[in-house]
Design a protein around this motif. Structure first.
Motif, PDB file in Angstrom:
ATOM      1  N   PRO A 112       0.777  -1.221  -0.012  1.00 37.09           N
ATOM      2  CA  PRO A 112      -0.004  -0.092   0.166  1.00 37.09           C
ATOM      3  C   PRO A 112       0.883   1.421   0.171  1.00 37.09           C
ATOM      4  O   PRO A 112       2.090   1.318   0.382  1.00 37.09           O
ATOM      5  CB  PRO A 112      -0.816  -0.155   1.354  1.00 37.09           C
ATOM      6  N   GLY A 113       0.253   2.313  -0.440  1.00 40.25           N
ATOM      7  CA  GLY A 113       0.847   3.588  -0.165  1.00 40.25           C
ATOM      8  C   GLY A 113       1.703   3.948  -1.423  1.00 40.25           C
ATOM      9  O   GLY A 113       2.644   4.673  -1.080  1.00 40.25           O
ATOM     10  N   ALA A 114       1.675   3.454  -2.280  1.00 45.31           N
ATOM     11  CA  ALA A 114       2.449   3.784  -3.662  1.00 45.31           C
ATOM     12  C   ALA A 114       2.278   5.173  -4.013  1.00 45.31           C
ATOM     13  O   ALA A 114       1.355   6.104  -3.883  1.00 45.31           O
ATOM     14  CB  ALA A 114       1.976   3.063  -4.860  1.00 45.31           C
ATOM     15  N   GLN A 115       3.447   5.703  -4.528  1.00 40.92           N
ATOM     16  CA  GLN A 115       3.556   7.132  -4.839  1.00 40.92           C
ATOM     17  C   GLN A 115       3.632   7.157  -6.417  1.00 40.92           C
ATOM     18  O   GLN A 115       4.472   6.457  -6.949  1.00 40.92           O
ATOM     19  CB  GLN A 115       4.641   7.679  -4.122  1.00 40.92           C
ATOM     20  N   GLN A 161      16.065   9.915  -6.845  1.00 41.71           N
ATOM     21  CA  GLN A 161      16.168  10.338  -5.414  1.00 41.71           C
ATOM     22  C   GLN A 161      14.952   9.814  -4.610  1.00 41.71           C
ATOM     23  O   GLN A 161      14.961   9.291  -3.590  1.00 41.71           O
ATOM     24  CB  GLN A 161      16.136  11.888  -5.317  1.00 41.71           C
ATOM     25  N   LEU A 162      13.868  10.072  -5.323  1.00 40.85           N
ATOM     26  CA  LEU A 162      12.568   9.558  -4.922  1.00 40.85           C
ATOM     27  C   LEU A 162      12.707   8.065  -4.649  1.00 40.85           C
ATOM     28  O   LEU A 162      12.113   7.377  -3.463  1.00 40.85           O
ATOM     29  CB  LEU A 162      11.403   9.947  -5.641  1.00 40.85           C
ATOM     30  N   MET A 163      12.915   7.187  -5.660  1.00 39.26           N
ATOM     31  CA  MET A 163      13.146   5.850  -5.356  1.00 39.26           C
ATOM     32  C   MET A 163      14.078   5.291  -4.469  1.00 39.26           C
ATOM     33  O   MET A 163      13.639   4.569  -3.535  1.00 39.26           O
ATOM     34  CB  MET A 163      13.579   5.175  -6.865  1.00 39.26           C
ATOM     35  N   ARG A 164      15.195   6.131  -4.304  1.00 43.72           N
ATOM     36  CA  ARG A 164      15.987   5.921  -3.229  1.00 43.72           C
ATOM     37  C   ARG A 164      15.472   6.304  -1.704  1.00 43.72           C
ATOM     38  O   ARG A 164      15.514   5.201  -0.887  1.00 43.72           O
ATOM     39  CB  ARG A 164      17.296   6.726  -3.271  1.00 43.72           C
ATOM     40  N   GLU A 165      14.762   7.436  -1.862  1.00 39.66           N
ATOM     41  CA  GLU A 165      14.195   7.750  -0.511  1.00 39.66           C
ATOM     42  C   GLU A 165      12.976   6.588   0.038  1.00 39.66           C
ATOM     43  O   GLU A 165      12.801   6.336   1.149  1.00 39.66           O
ATOM     44  CB  GLU A 165      13.451   9.116  -0.503  1.00 39.66           C
ATOM     45  N   LEU A 166      12.249   6.203  -1.096  1.00 41.87           N
ATOM     46  CA  LEU A 166      11.171   5.170  -0.731  1.00 41.87           C
ATOM     47  C   LEU A 166      11.712   3.804  -0.691  1.00 41.87           C
ATOM     48  O   LEU A 166      10.842   2.599  -0.565  1.00 41.87           O
ATOM     49  CB  LEU A 166      10.063   5.444  -1.744  1.00 41.87           C
ATOM     50  N   ASP A 167      13.020   3.300  -1.246  1.00 42.95           N
ATOM     51  CA  ASP A 167      13.518   1.977  -1.428  1.00 42.95           C
ATOM     52  C   ASP A 167      12.597   1.338  -2.283  1.00 42.95           C
ATOM     53  O   ASP A 167      12.072   0.070  -1.840  1.00 42.95           O
ATOM     54  CB  ASP A 167      13.594   1.402   0.142  1.00 42.95           C
TER      55      ASP A 167
END
Length: 141
Positions: free
Chosen positions: A10-13, A26-32
């Protein structure tokens, strides 16, 4: 019956199509995570216009000699976006992923909003060994 909502993460962005690939990375890194749905920021319903992966950024942008600070997510995503509804069965999820040979599948709710993602790891937690073997054979064939 097990549904897409039961197995999704859940909680996909999503990322706006006009956002640069360095920001996507960067977002991929932050969200793993390794993939982001891409949405059209001009669409009031935030409709998905594609999906980009970390591999897309490396191979489609960087290895091709392009600057990820100058290429947008919308420029890189291609093809028809695929998704599944929250109430779809696991069989429907497998069919969608296998027939399109995709490894990640966005999940949308009844209002067509992104609510989650299904990845191979999510499937591994919910499928039998035989189902998982069949999935791998069909997607990687």
């Amino acid at each position: 019956m097990t549904t897409a909502a039961d197995i999704m993460h859940p909680g996909a962005q999503w990322i706006p199509a006009n956002e640069t690939l360095d920001r996507a990375a960067q977002l991929m890194r932050e969200l793993d995570i390794g993939a982001l749905p891409v949405a059209d920021p001009q669409d009031p319903n935030e409709r998905m216009c594609g999906i980009i992966t970390d591999r897309d950024i490396v191979v489609g942008c960087i290895a091709s000699g392009h600057d990820p600070a100058r290429v947008t997510a919308g420029e890189l995503c291609k093809g028809t976006p695929r998704w599944i509804s929250t109430d779809a069965s696991v069989d429907d999820v497998l069919q969608e992923m296998e027939s399109n040979q995709i490894r990640r599948l966005p999940v949308i709710d009844g209002n067509k909003r992104l609510v989650g993602m299904i990845s191979e790891a999510d499937l591994a937690h919910h499928l039998t060994d035989d189902q998982l073997a069949q999935f791998v054979e069909r997607v990687y064939a």
